[in-house]
Design an enzyme around this catalytic site. Structure first.
Site, mmCIF file in Angstrom:
data_model
loop_
_atom_site.group_PDB
_atom_site.id
_atom_site.type_symbol
_atom_site.label_atom_id
_atom_site.label_comp_id
_atom_site.label_asym_id
_atom_site.label_seq_id
_atom_site.Cartn_x
_atom_site.Cartn_y
_atom_site.Cartn_z
ATOM 1 N N GLU A 113 84.486 22.640 58.098
ATOM 2 C CA GLU A 113 84.583 22.725 56.643
ATOM 3 C C GLU A 113 83.902 23.966 56.066
ATOM 4 O O GLU A 113 84.159 24.335 54.912
ATOM 5 C CB GLU A 113 83.958 21.475 55.997
ATOM 6 C CG GLU A 113 84.729 20.193 56.240
ATOM 7 C CD GLU A 113 85.985 20.087 55.394
ATOM 8 O OE1 GLU A 113 86.211 20.960 54.533
ATOM 9 O OE2 GLU A 113 86.745 19.121 55.591
ATOM 10 N N GLU A 146 78.940 14.152 78.875
ATOM 11 C CA GLU A 146 77.643 14.311 78.200
ATOM 12 C C GLU A 146 76.510 14.512 79.201
ATOM 13 O O GLU A 146 75.406 14.910 78.828
ATOM 14 C CB GLU A 146 77.348 13.129 77.297
ATOM 15 C CG GLU A 146 77.000 11.839 77.975
ATOM 16 C CD GLU A 146 76.568 10.760 76.974
ATOM 17 O OE1 GLU A 146 75.547 10.121 77.245
ATOM 18 O OE2 GLU A 146 77.246 10.576 75.943
#
Length: 307
Positions: A80, A111
């Protein structure tokens, strides 16, 4: 050794034993409870926002890195920044353990890949800001990225949901969002994820304000690349410069859609003067508008005295 809070069982009746409506209420209550943890971290969030703003001012890069649900929260915020605040895409990067998923498959084993931090470290420079997220605060991928970033001279902002976690210890700016146990134990896409998203939203929005990209509550550095945003940009010019739509669109056209410049032009500046004013005030429209309004007030008073 006690379990971290993010892995603990909920301290109330289990959600799957509740009637459907009560289960829905319990899930919502869990989200609301998680938000209180963000308020307790406001000072750290402010510090992180200033570090992000300084990186942009200094032509450095903001890098987000995380795994799993935390990675999705990071991705949502990072993507954004260019559109909302006009931050250059060259100044923002996002890394997720295993890469950004193209479908619904987000493998959990990635991960644990602490070796992936070496790839990220190659892109870092002294003075960059690296935002690392991990609900547990112990994810190997996140820890390795934080350590590599420190080694390269980057400033590390860490967000974790467990107090005293190793990731927070590695950070220059630790942000602990001490959310309560999840309604579904260990499902940190719920409360922990919501708290992370809100904290990131606050950090990036405060960064935009620090950079002068928000004026009178409006995103004046927006990249207007669709019909909705073009209309919003014209509306901002109309509202702030107090002109009609035709004048607003004319001003925007003169500067290829740059909202800040268009506002100053619509308010009476030439394109050259508008650009010089913004450059002189580091892109802060508020300071430019204060000068214009002050000059207009002096002109009015001079006219009144002459009469």
């Amino acid at each position: 050794m006690p379990l971290p809070t993010t892995e603990c069982l909920p301290d109330h009746e289990v959600v799957d034993a509740l009637p459907a409506l009560k289960a829905a209420d319990a899930l919502l209550d869990g989200q609301v409870a998680a938000l209180s943890a963000v308020r307790a971290a406001t000072q750290d969030i402010l510090q992180a926002a200033e570090a992000m703003a300084e990186a942009v001012r200094s032509d450095k890069r903001i890098t987000y890195a995380a795994a799993g649900s935390s990675g999705l929260m990071a991705l949502a915020d990072a993507c954004e920044l260019p559109g909302t605040f006009g931050v250059s895409t060259k100044s923002v990067s996002i890394h997720m353990a295993g890469g950004i998923p193209a479908d619904g498959n987000m493998p959990g084993h990635t991960e644990d890949d602490d070796g992936a931090a070496d790839v990220i470290a190659e892109t870092l420079r002294d003075g960059d800001v690296v935002i690392v997220l991990s609900a547990s605060g112990t994810t190997p991928y996140a820890l390795a990225v934080a350590e590599a970033a420190r080694h390269k001279g980057a400033k590390v902002i860490a967000i974790a949901n467990n107090q005293g976690s190793k990731l927070l210890d590695l950070a220059h700016i630790p942000i602990c969002l001490a959310t309560p146990p999840e309604v579904i134990a260990g499902s940190t896409r719920l409360g922990a994820g919501t708290a992370q998203k809100v904290a990131l939203n606050m950090m990036s929005s405060l960064m935009g304000i620090r950079l002068g990209h928000v004026y009178q509550g409006q995103m004046v550095n927006v990249v207007a690349d669709n019909a909705k945003l073009e209309n919003r940009s014209a509306g901002m010019v109309m509202n702030i410069a107090n002109v009609n739509r035709e004048a607003a669109q004319s001003a925007l056209k003169a500067v290829q859609g740059n909202t800040k410049l268009a506002i100053l032009i619509a308010a009476g500046c030439s394109p050259e003067k508008a650009e010089d004013m913004l450059n002189a005030h580091d892109g802060h429209l508020a300071e430019c508008m204060n000068i214009l309004n002050s000059n207009q007030d002096k002109t009015v008073k001079k006219g009144e005295n002459h009469d």
